[in-house]
Design an enzyme around this catalytic site. Structure first.
Site, PDB file in Angstrom:
ATOM      1  N   GLU A 185      -8.829   7.365   7.630  1.00 54.10           N
ATOM      2  CA  GLU A 185      -7.828   6.296   7.583  1.00 54.10           C
ATOM      3  C   GLU A 185      -6.563   6.692   8.341  1.00 54.10           C
ATOM      4  OE1 GLU A 185      -8.965   3.747   3.766  1.00 54.10           O
ATOM      5  OE2 GLU A 185      -8.215   5.698   3.192  1.00 54.10           O
ATOM      6  N   TYR A 219      14.351  -1.632  -9.312  1.00 54.00           N
ATOM      7  CA  TYR A 219      13.854  -0.412  -8.664  1.00 54.00           C
ATOM      8  C   TYR A 219      12.796  -0.704  -7.613  1.00 54.00           C
ATOM      9  CZ  TYR A 219      16.534   1.012 -12.560  1.00 54.00           C
ATOM     10  OH  TYR A 219      17.569   1.114 -13.444  1.00 54.00           O
TER      11      TYR A 219
HETATM   12 ZN   LIG Z   1      -8.233   3.937   1.321  1.00 51.53          ZN
END
Ligand SMILES: [Zn+2]
Length: 242
Positions: free
Chosen positions: A73, A119
């Site tokens: 990735e 937040y």
């Molecule tokens: Zn992934």
């Protein structure tokens, strides 16, 4: 931070995420920028047991120069470095609640994580839901490049979150905040939660001088079907994202 210290930090923070259940098995990958390229956790590695010396190194041309083979990735990470100047680290997880949100048919693609607390507005900003793409398909990198750096965080549909930030610690904290907010969103499902109003979000953006990506102007902020939208007017020069 020198490269050795950065490698140690990657292993330590990866281990921390794993120990607290933000990653299981070999899911998730983390990268950090160095002068001559980027460091990324290896393919099929477990975030709980990263060996700093075996973290993959990729040069600016995308070539694998040392360490174990990089995560498949890696292009997801490269797309953020290329389109968001100042990006020092990228964290990609399959954390449970954010991934659950990425699977819900009614998640707003332009505003996937609602402003339940200040937040998430301050640390994550507005989150884009990107369409499903097969893991490892470079098309995902193209989808991120198409955002032109407008978002620090995205949800990959039926896959999980990815967050970019100026440094590793900030990216990890933002990923945790995103996950906790997704958890709140699902805990509150059907309970008519009160979101922060647009004015409250605008106040945060102004008061804390937040990144422009947090105040990207919506196309639907007056849509009565999105009464809780926390979008900011574009009258003050924020870029449209879609
Ligand atoms: Zn992934």
């Amino acid at each position: 931070m020198n490269e050795t210290a950065l490698r140690d930090s990657m292993a330590r923070l990866s281990g921390s995420l794993f120990a607290r259940g933000y990653a299981v098995g070999s899911a998730g990958n983390i990268s950090a920028a160095v002068d001559d390229g980027l460091l990324i956790t290896p393919t099929n590695s477990c975030l709980g047991f990263i060996n700093p010396a075996r973290i993959a190194k990729i040069d600016h041309a995308g070539r694998h120069v040392s360490g174990d083979p990089p995560s498949k990735e890696v292009f997801l990470h490269q797309a953020f470095y290329e389109t968001r100047p100042g990006t020092g680290a990228v964290v990609h997880l399959h954390s449970t609640y954010a991934t659950a949100l990425s699977c819900l048919a009614d998640t707003d693609p332009d505003d996937a994580v609602p402003p339940l607390t200040p937040y998430v507005v301050m640390r994550v900003g507005r989150v884009k839901l990107l369409p499903y793409v097969r893991p490892g398909d470079p098309a995902l990198g193209a989808l991120i490049r198409e955002l032109n750096g407008s978002h620090a965080a995205v949800l990959l549909a039926n896959h999980g979150p990815t967050v970019a930030a100026k440094d590793l610690e900030t990216a990890v904290y933002a990923s945790e905040e995103l996950e906790e907010t997704a958890k709140l969103r699902l805990l509150l499902n059907g309970l008519n939660p009160r979101m922060l109003t647009r004015a409250q979000v605008r106040d945060l953006v102004t008061h804390f001088g937040l990144d422009d990506s947090i105040g990207t102007a919506p196309s639907d902020h007056s849509d009565p079907h999105h009464p809780h939208a926390h979008h900011i007017d574009d009258s003050d020069g924020h870029d449209h994202d879609g």
